[in-house]
Design a protein around this motif. Structure first.
Motif, short mmCIF file in Angstrom:
data_model
loop_
_atom_site.label_atom_id
_atom_site.label_comp_id
_atom_site.label_asym_id
_atom_site.label_seq_id
_atom_site.Cartn_x
_atom_site.Cartn_y
_atom_site.Cartn_z
N GLN A 120 10.47 -5.51 10.17
CA GLN A 120 9.93 -5.71 8.83
C GLN A 120 9.52 -4.37 8.24
O GLN A 120 8.82 -3.59 8.88
N LEU A 121 9.96 -4.14 7.02
CA LEU A 121 9.67 -2.89 6.32
C LEU A 121 8.92 -3.19 5.03
O LEU A 121 9.13 -4.24 4.39
N PRO A 122 8.03 -2.29 4.61
CA PRO A 122 7.33 -2.51 3.33
C PRO A 122 8.28 -2.35 2.15
O PRO A 122 9.24 -1.58 2.22
N ARG A 123 8.01 -3.06 1.09
CA ARG A 123 8.80 -2.90 -0.12
C ARG A 123 8.62 -1.49 -0.68
O ARG A 123 7.54 -0.89 -0.53
N PRO A 124 9.64 -0.95 -1.32
CA PRO A 124 9.55 0.43 -1.84
C PRO A 124 8.38 0.63 -2.80
O PRO A 124 7.81 1.72 -2.87
N GLN A 125 8.03 -0.41 -3.55
CA GLN A 125 6.95 -0.28 -4.53
C GLN A 125 5.57 -0.58 -3.95
O GLN A 125 4.58 -0.64 -4.68
N SER A 126 5.48 -0.76 -2.63
CA SER A 126 4.21 -1.09 -2.00
C SER A 126 3.19 0.03 -2.17
O SER A 126 3.55 1.21 -2.29
N SER A 127 1.93 -0.36 -2.13
CA SER A 127 0.85 0.64 -2.19
C SER A 127 0.83 1.46 -0.90
O SER A 127 1.34 1.02 0.13
N PRO A 128 0.21 2.65 -0.94
CA PRO A 128 0.13 3.47 0.27
C PRO A 128 -0.51 2.75 1.46
O PRO A 128 -0.02 2.85 2.58
N LEU A 129 -1.61 2.02 1.23
CA LEU A 129 -2.26 1.32 2.33
C LEU A 129 -1.34 0.26 2.92
O LEU A 129 -1.24 0.12 4.14
N SER A 219 6.40 -7.41 2.42
CA SER A 219 5.02 -6.92 2.40
C SER A 219 4.30 -7.55 1.23
O SER A 219 4.92 -8.00 0.26
N HIS A 220 2.98 -7.58 1.33
CA HIS A 220 2.14 -8.15 0.28
C HIS A 220 0.98 -7.23 -0.01
O HIS A 220 0.51 -6.52 0.88
N GLU A 221 0.51 -7.27 -1.24
CA GLU A 221 -0.69 -6.54 -1.60
C GLU A 221 -1.88 -7.48 -1.44
O GLU A 221 -2.06 -8.40 -2.24
N ARG A 222 -2.64 -7.29 -0.39
CA ARG A 222 -3.76 -8.17 -0.08
C ARG A 222 -5.08 -7.46 -0.34
O ARG A 222 -5.14 -6.24 -0.43
N GLY A 223 -6.13 -8.24 -0.40
CA GLY A 223 -7.45 -7.67 -0.59
C GLY A 223 -8.32 -7.85 0.64
O GLY A 223 -7.89 -8.41 1.66
N ALA A 224 -9.56 -7.43 0.53
CA ALA A 224 -10.48 -7.46 1.67
C ALA A 224 -10.76 -8.88 2.13
O ALA A 224 -10.87 -9.13 3.35
#
Length: 322
Positions: A120-129, A219-224
C-alpha cells in the motif's frame, strides 16, 4: 455454471468519484486468466451502483444494517465463482495492470500458500504526515515475505509479537485460495477480520505471502479522534488474539509517546522537508492520540471485569466510525 479463475470482491457504500477510476483499472488488469468483479453494496445513495454496472461488475445489494467486515466479505466470496478470490476496498487504486496477476502467481506457484496481500502506497496528494504514516507500515515494504511455521504446534509457543507478525494480513489488497476460504471463512466480526483470518490460517499450517509487486494507492487524511479510536480498536484485537499489550502501563505510555513523536518528527524533517514549527505539533498530536488510544485499549479487558458500564461506553465511543 461457468467459472472464472479469479474473482475480485469489493464492499461499497457511497464510493465517490474515485470509484470509476478504481474499476477502470480493475477491469483492465493484465492476466492470462478470466476474472470477474463482484460488488457488495450497502445502500449507496450516490452513483456507485451505476458505475459498477457500467464497468460490467456483478452487483449485489445488502441492507446497510447487515454490513459486517467479515460476514459481508464471506457473502461476496460465496457469490463469486473464482478459484482465487481477491479482496480490495472501494478507494484502493491499483498501481498498475499486474495487481491481480502478481498475487495469483504466488498462489499458483505454491499450494501451501493460502493467501497473499499486497503493498500500500500513499496517494500522491497525501499530506506529509499521512505519507510518513503509510510508508512506515509493514505493508509499504519492498521486500517479499513468507509467513508460516514448519509445524502448527510451534505457533502457540511463539512470543505474542512473533505470532502477530506471522498472522499479518490486510484485506485492503489481498487474494485467497477459494478452497482455503471454504475451510476458513472470515466469520462475523466488527473489525480485524483479515488479521483474525491470518492467525487461523498460520495456526493450521498454511502459508501467507506479502507480495510487494502487487500494489495499490490507498491513504486517508485522518484526525486525532480517528487515530485515538483506531488504535484503541487495534489494541483490543491484539489483546483478544495474542494477549499482547503494546502499552501496558503509564511509564510505557510516556516512553512510547516520546519515541513515536521523535520518529515522526525526524521523518517529517528529513523526508517530507516539513518546517520545524509544523513538524513538532504534527508528530506530537499523532503520537499522543495513537498511544493514548492503545493504552486505553490495553486496559479494556480489566475495565470490562471491574467497570462494565464504563467499558461498554468506551467500546461504543471508540468503535464509532471505525
Amino acid at each position: 455454471m461457468n467459472t472464472s479463475e479469479a474473482s475480485i470482491v469489493i464492499p461499497t457504500m457511497n464510493a465517490g468519484p474515485i470509484f470509476d477510476e478504481v474499476l477502470g483499472r480493475l477491469i483492465s488488469q493484465e492476466t492470462d486468466f478470466d476474472y470477474e468483479v463482484v460488488i457488495l453494496d450497502s445502500g449507496s445513495t450516490d452513483d456507485t451502483r451505476e458505475i459498477a454496472h457500467r464497468h460490467g461488475a456483478v452487483v449485489h445489494a445488502i441492507n446497510p444494517g447487515e454490513f459486517d467486515h467479515g460476514a459481508t466479505r464471506d457473502l461476496g466470496a460465496s457469490l463469486s465463482r473464482g478459484e482465487y478470490v481477491a479482496f480490495t476496498v472501494q478507494d484502493a487504486l491499483p498501481l498498475d495492470g499486474r495487481w491481480l496477476a502478481a498475487m495469483v502467481e504466488d498462489l499458483r506457484r505454491d499450494e501451501r500458500v493460502a493467501g497473499v496481500y499486497g503493498r500500500q502506497l500513499p496517494r500522491p496528494q497525501s499530506s506529509p504526515l499521512t505519507r510518513v504514516l503509510v510508508n512506515s507500515r509493514t505493508t509499504a515494504s519492498l521486500e517479499r515475505r513468507e509467513q508460516s511455521v514448519e509445524h502448527p504446534d510451534e505457533y502457540p509457543k511463539l512470543p505474542p509479537a512473533e505470532r502477530w507478525r506471522l498472522a499479518g494480513f490486510d484485506n485492503v489488497s489481498s487474494c485467497l485460495r477459494r478452497s482455503v476460504w471454504e475451510e476458513l471463512p472470515f466469520g462475523r466480526t466488527r473489525f480485524g477480520e483479515d488479521l483474525r483470518w491470518g492467525k487461523r490460517a498460520v495456526e493450521v499450517g498454511h502459508k501467507i505471502v506479502y507480495e510487494p509487486r502487487s500494489a495499490v494507492l490507498h491513504s486517508h487524511e485522518r484526525g486525532a479522534v480517528y487515530d485515538l479510536r483506531r488504535h484503541y480498536i487495534n489494541q483490543r484485537v491484539l489483546l483478544d488474539l495474542f494477549g499482547l499489550e503494546l502499552v501496558p502501563n503509564l511509564a510505557a505510555l510516556l516512553l512510547n509517546v516520546l519515541r513515536s513523536a521523535a520518529y515522526l518528527y525526524l521523518r517529517l524533517l528529513r523526508e517530507e522537508k516539513e518546517g520545524l514549527l509544523r513538524a513538532v505539533p504534527l508528530a506530537l498530536v499523532h503520537a499522543l492520540s495513537s498511544q493514548i488510544g492503545t493504552y486505553v485499549g490495553a486496559k479494556s479487558r480489566r475495565l470490562a471485569a471491574t467497570r462494565p458500564r464504563l467499558s461498554g461506553w468506551l467500546d461504543r465511543f471508540f468503535g464509532k466510525g471505525i
